[in-house]
Design a protein around this motif. Structure first.
Motif, short mmCIF file in Angstrom:
data_model
loop_
_atom_site.label_atom_id
_atom_site.label_comp_id
_atom_site.label_asym_id
_atom_site.label_seq_id
_atom_site.Cartn_x
_atom_site.Cartn_y
_atom_site.Cartn_z
N UNK A 24 -0.19 -2.76 -7.01
CA UNK A 24 -1.65 -2.86 -6.90
C UNK A 24 -2.14 -4.26 -7.28
N UNK A 79 -0.16 4.80 4.96
CA UNK A 79 -0.42 5.51 3.70
C UNK A 79 -0.29 7.02 3.87
N UNK A 80 -0.88 7.55 4.95
CA UNK A 80 -0.82 9.00 5.14
C UNK A 80 0.61 9.46 5.42
N UNK A 136 3.61 1.13 -9.55
CA UNK A 136 2.27 1.35 -8.99
C UNK A 136 1.31 0.23 -9.36
N UNK A 137 1.29 -0.14 -10.64
CA UNK A 137 0.39 -1.21 -11.08
C UNK A 137 0.85 -2.56 -10.55
N UNK A 172 2.31 6.52 -6.99
CA UNK A 172 1.28 7.33 -7.65
C UNK A 172 1.58 8.81 -7.51
N UNK A 173 2.11 9.19 -6.34
CA UNK A 173 2.42 10.61 -6.13
C UNK A 173 3.58 11.06 -7.01
N UNK A 218 0.84 -1.21 0.00
CA UNK A 218 0.00 0.00 0.00
C UNK A 218 0.87 1.26 0.00
N UNK A 235 2.61 9.40 2.16
CA UNK A 235 2.17 10.50 1.29
C UNK A 235 2.77 11.83 1.75
N UNK A 280 2.20 1.78 -3.50
CA UNK A 280 1.19 2.35 -4.42
C UNK A 280 1.09 3.85 -4.19
N UNK A 281 1.02 4.25 -2.91
CA UNK A 281 0.85 5.67 -2.59
C UNK A 281 2.04 6.50 -3.08
#
Lengths: 83, 276
Positions: free
Chosen positions: B208, B229-230, B204-205, B59-60, B52, B233, B55-56
């Motif tokens: 996921x 996750x937070x 990312x993919x 993606x960013x 996770x 990020x 991914x975060x």
């Protein structure tokens, strides 16, 4: 026509922001919302593949459309497979 | 103290996200080490949370790379045809393997990452040949003040490496950039900046595709997912804006030494020699 880069960049940005907001909301509202937030995060890269497929289709780039479709198929199978 | 644990995870997430952005790592390696060795949660749960985080952060960073047209989307799609099935396979494989096997695999990956980090000689030699497959690319190089065009060499080896990277990512939860970037740069002769951006895009993919398997099997700890996750990020956000990418060789060597240290610790843990 909007180019692929701008669209995909926005898909990633909106997906990540949305999942962060849902997760924060989930802290207050409980497990079901947290579940939704994690799902949104996992779906973000899936969505960007989906938008890539759409882009290739709109540009009549059939070879890359089929390649992207195949990746989507594997992603769906992986999500639904129960062993 | 649950709250203290979540705050610790959040703070480490910021650290991992920031350092990841600075070093060009996804942050996955740091997260998985933190979860298995410091928090000491079962390895399958640790891998799921680390995915996770990957991914975060991917993606960013991805939204910036893609906007700046560093990412070769067509090449990424072709390599994903191998890395995505690998990632699904890896996740199912991991869930049927005992934890100590996964620790041993992770230890080996760290050792490999350390070796790559040691000899961080980048191949700047790019070639431009006839682009039969339509997967070559070009990007604006800030340092060279001009466009760099490149074609892609030895696609078959690239596809095989992507499959392997997918499987490894699904098993140990790191995203696999550490495997893809050197191969794209050295073997496929793609400039390092395009390699890093395109790899990040695929990561990312890849993460996921594995994460959804762990998620549907209920291995994802929803409570711990929030600070993970937070934190990542926040760290990645600050890292990409406040810090510039460092190329310091000392930092690289320090990183390699740290990776070797943790690799040994994990080998000992998986062998049951070290228990805590």
């Amino acid at each position: 026509m909007v180019n692929a880069e701008t669209t995909i960049s926005w898909v990633l940005r909106i997906g990540v922001t949305l999942s962060a907001l849902i997760l924060l909301l989930g802290v207050l509202l409980g497990e079901n919302i947290l579940w939704l937030g994690v799902l949104m995060l996992i779906l973000t890269p899936f969505l960007r593949v989906f938008f890539a497929a759409l882009y290739f289709l709109l540009h009549r780039d059939m070879r890359f459309f089929v390649i992207t479709l195949y990746v989507i198929l594997i992603l769906v199978i992986g999500s639904l497979l129960k062993i | 103290m649950e709250i203290a644990l979540y705050i610790t995870i959040f703070l480490f997430g910021i650290f991992a996200g920031g350092l990841g952005a600075t070093l060009g790592l996804g942050g996955g390696v740091l997260m998985i080490l933190f979860f298995t060795l410091a928090i000491n949660i079962p390895i399958h749960k640790a891998v799921a949370l680390s995915l996770l985080a990957v991914i975060a952060s991917s993606s960013m960073a991805g939204s910036v790379y893609v906007r700046d047209k560093m990412t070769n989307i067509r090449l990424a799609m072709i390599l994903e045809t191998c890395t995505v099935p690998g990632a699904v396979l890896g996740a199912f494989l991991a869930l049927s393997l005992p934890g100590r096997f996964i620790e041993a695999i992770l230890a080996s990956v760290l050792l490999y990452a350390a070796l790559v980090s040691f000899r961080q000689v980048k191949s700047e030699k790019t070639i431009f040949r006839e682009d039969r497959l339509g997967i070559g690319g070009e990007y604006y190089d800030e340092a060279k003040k001009g466009m760099v065009r490149y074609s892609v060499d030895r696609l078959k080896e690239g596809l095989f490496a992507s499959l392997l990277a997918g499987i490894v990512s699904g098993i140990v939860g790191i995203g696999g950039g550490i495997i893809k970037v050197p191969i794209m740069n050295f073997i496929m002769k793609i400039p390092i900046k395009a390699s890093a951006a395109t790899s990040n895009f695929m990561v990312g993919v890849t993460a996921a595709a594995s994460a959804v398997v762990y998620f549907s099997k209920g291995v994802v700890d929803l409570q711990m997912a929030v600070p993970t996750v937070l934190g990542i990020m926040a760290g990645a956000y600050m890292g990409t804006r406040l810090l510039s990418q460092t190329q310091s060789p000392y930092l690289r060597i320090l990183l390699a030494v740290v990776l070797i240290f943790f690799s040994i610790v994990l080998f000992l843990k998986s062998g049951g020699i070290l228990v805590w």
